[in-house]
Design an enzyme around this catalytic site. Structure first.
Site, mmCIF file in Angstrom:
data_model
loop_
_atom_site.group_PDB
_atom_site.id
_atom_site.type_symbol
_atom_site.label_atom_id
_atom_site.label_comp_id
_atom_site.label_asym_id
_atom_site.label_seq_id
_atom_site.Cartn_x
_atom_site.Cartn_y
_atom_site.Cartn_z
ATOM 1 N N HIS A 1 52.853 50.888 -40.135
ATOM 2 C CA HIS A 1 53.242 51.529 -41.089
ATOM 3 C C HIS A 1 52.678 52.443 -41.860
ATOM 4 O O HIS A 1 52.481 52.330 -42.964
ATOM 5 C CB HIS A 1 53.651 50.319 -42.266
ATOM 6 C CG HIS A 1 54.586 49.261 -41.737
ATOM 7 N ND1 HIS A 1 55.148 48.117 -42.283
ATOM 8 C CD2 HIS A 1 55.225 49.014 -40.284
ATOM 9 C CE1 HIS A 1 56.086 47.179 -41.649
ATOM 10 N NE2 HIS A 1 55.832 48.113 -40.393
ATOM 11 N N TYR B 1 62.345 52.109 -55.442
ATOM 12 C CA TYR B 1 63.208 51.821 -54.392
ATOM 13 C C TYR B 1 63.133 50.396 -54.035
ATOM 14 O O TYR B 1 63.907 50.183 -52.814
ATOM 15 C CB TYR B 1 63.341 52.822 -53.481
ATOM 16 C CG TYR B 1 63.933 54.171 -54.085
ATOM 17 C CD1 TYR B 1 65.084 54.202 -53.803
ATOM 18 C CD2 TYR B 1 62.999 55.001 -54.737
ATOM 19 C CE1 TYR B 1 65.551 55.585 -54.363
ATOM 20 C CE2 TYR B 1 63.504 56.228 -55.253
ATOM 21 C CZ TYR B 1 64.889 56.436 -55.266
ATOM 22 O OH TYR B 1 65.259 57.658 -56.041
ATOM 23 N N TYR C 1 60.768 37.925 -41.391
ATOM 24 C CA TYR C 1 60.809 37.615 -39.936
ATOM 25 C C TYR C 1 60.982 36.181 -39.790
ATOM 26 O O TYR C 1 59.914 35.495 -40.347
ATOM 27 C CB TYR C 1 59.997 38.304 -39.243
ATOM 28 C CG TYR C 1 59.791 39.701 -39.242
ATOM 29 C CD1 TYR C 1 60.979 40.571 -38.299
ATOM 30 C CD2 TYR C 1 58.991 40.570 -40.065
ATOM 31 C CE1 TYR C 1 61.069 41.882 -38.443
ATOM 32 C CE2 TYR C 1 59.211 42.126 -40.186
ATOM 33 C CZ TYR C 1 60.132 42.636 -39.299
ATOM 34 O OH TYR C 1 60.406 43.967 -39.357
#
Length: 369
Positions: A149, A249, A260
């Site tokens: 990421h 956001y 997950y």
């Protein structure tokens, strides 16, 4: 005009593009043809067009390439990168004033104390296109272990400043780095051309433009000058956001995805002071690369948003003028060439070019003749 000198070295790969190597696909705007334009790449991550028609391509393992007149050649002077996991040499951006400045901007995972960090820098492309001269690293995030990421899309604002997206570095729903305005992770960063902060939101780290992002790997400016981006969710919850300075956001406090293995993320799908996406995907498509299309070659697509999918093997299109069940109406263009699409750009002639990681090829999508 850059001298059109071909570098005849063993590192150069000559490209053969037979006319029959094309696939015709049906779209809502009519039949289109997909043709290979650059082949023989190793995990291409991004591409950008120079004013004379040459193309720069990044490969994740650390190579910057010049495609010219049917050949590709490496460019020296590229910074050292952390080429592990999702890290490496990532985006490339050609500023609008390249003809005068010859600047090339790169984003990359930089090896730093503590592991690796999202970084951005720039250099000057030599006249023969063989070297990136005087490369300077302008901005570096926090060093974290692991290779997940990094975000790393670069977009030039209309005023010449630069946006950089960063990821949360894989900290997961339990990590709040994306919500911390003092940290670089999970943000949009706004920089001047010398790397200094171009934005100051009260109480936030200088340069932080927006926060609450997970891993934005596609970004572009809309016709109104606003910044749009696509970002990865967790298990579901990939998002398209129209980004405004000083806004939050949501990640990892709110998300349309789930952990997950199951279970809601944070507070659910909404929270006070947090923006809603313009569109979301559930299940995840792993969006990467994004362009807001001008309509130059296909007027029916003017203002539409094209993006790649890393896990579902299609080139996607969103129409902001047409509503859909999770935001905008969506079309998915699928063909053997659309496997694991990493980057999507508009060429100077209005064709759409996209990079496939699966076969190391950059393709051109244009109307069938």
């Amino acid at each position: 005009m850059t001298p059109r000198i071909l570098v005849q070295t063993a590192a150069m790969a000559m490209l053969s593009l037979p006319a029959q190597a094309q696939t015709q696909v049906e779209t809502q705007a009519g039949p289109m043809v997909i043709s290979p334009v650059i082949t023989g790449l190793d995990e291409p991550w991004a591409l950008g067009f120079l004013p004379d028609g040459d193309v720069l391509v990044t490969e994740r393992d650390g190579r910057l390439l010049l495609s010219r007149d049917g050949a590709i050649a490496p460019i020296s002077g590229v910074p050292e990168v952390f080429a592990q996991g999702q890290g490496g040499l990532l985006d490339v951006m050609i500023p609008r004033d390249f003809s005068q400045s010859r600047e090339v901007w790169l984003s990359f995972a930089a090896p730093v104390p503590g592991g690796a960090a999202t970084a951005v820098g720039k250099g000057r492309l030599s006249e023969d296109g063989r070297k990136l001269e005087g490369f300077q690293t302008l901005y570096v995030g926090e060093g974290r272990s692991g290779g997940r990421h990094f975000g790393s899309r670069l977009v030039e604002h209309a005023d010449g400043t630069v946006f950089l997206t960063t990821g949360d570095r894989g900290t997961g729903p339990g990590g709040m780095q994306s919500q911390d305005p003092a940290l670089v992770e999970g943000k949009v960063i706004h920089l001047n051309r010398d790397g200094t902060p171009a934005t100051q939101v009260d109480g936030w780290r200088p340069g932080v433009y927006s926060l609450g992002h997970r891993n934005a790997q596609g970004a572009d400016l809309g016709a109104d000058g606003a910044l749009w981006l696509v970002e990865h969710g967790a298990q579901g919850g990939d998002e398209l956001n129209r980004v405004t300075e000083g806004r939050n956001y949501g990640w990892p406090v709110i998300s349309y995805g789930e952990n997950y293995g199951g279970g809601k993320i944070g507070e659910g799908t909404s929270g006070p002071g947090m923006e809603q996406p313009m569109h979301y995907w559930d299940p995840s498509i792993a969006p990467s690369g994004m362009v807001v299309y001008s309509g130059k070659l296909v007027p029916d697509w003017q203002g539409d948003i094209f993006f790649g999918s890393l896990n579902s093997d299609f080139l996607g299109r969103l129409d902001p003028d047409q509503p859909g069940p999770t935001g905008f109406a969506e079309e998915r263009i699928s063909a053997p060439e659309t496997g694991r699409v990493r980057d999507v750009v508009e060429a100077p002639d209005g064709a759409i070019w996209f990079a496939s990681v699966y076969d190391g090829t950059i393709y051109r999508l244009a109307p069938a003749q």
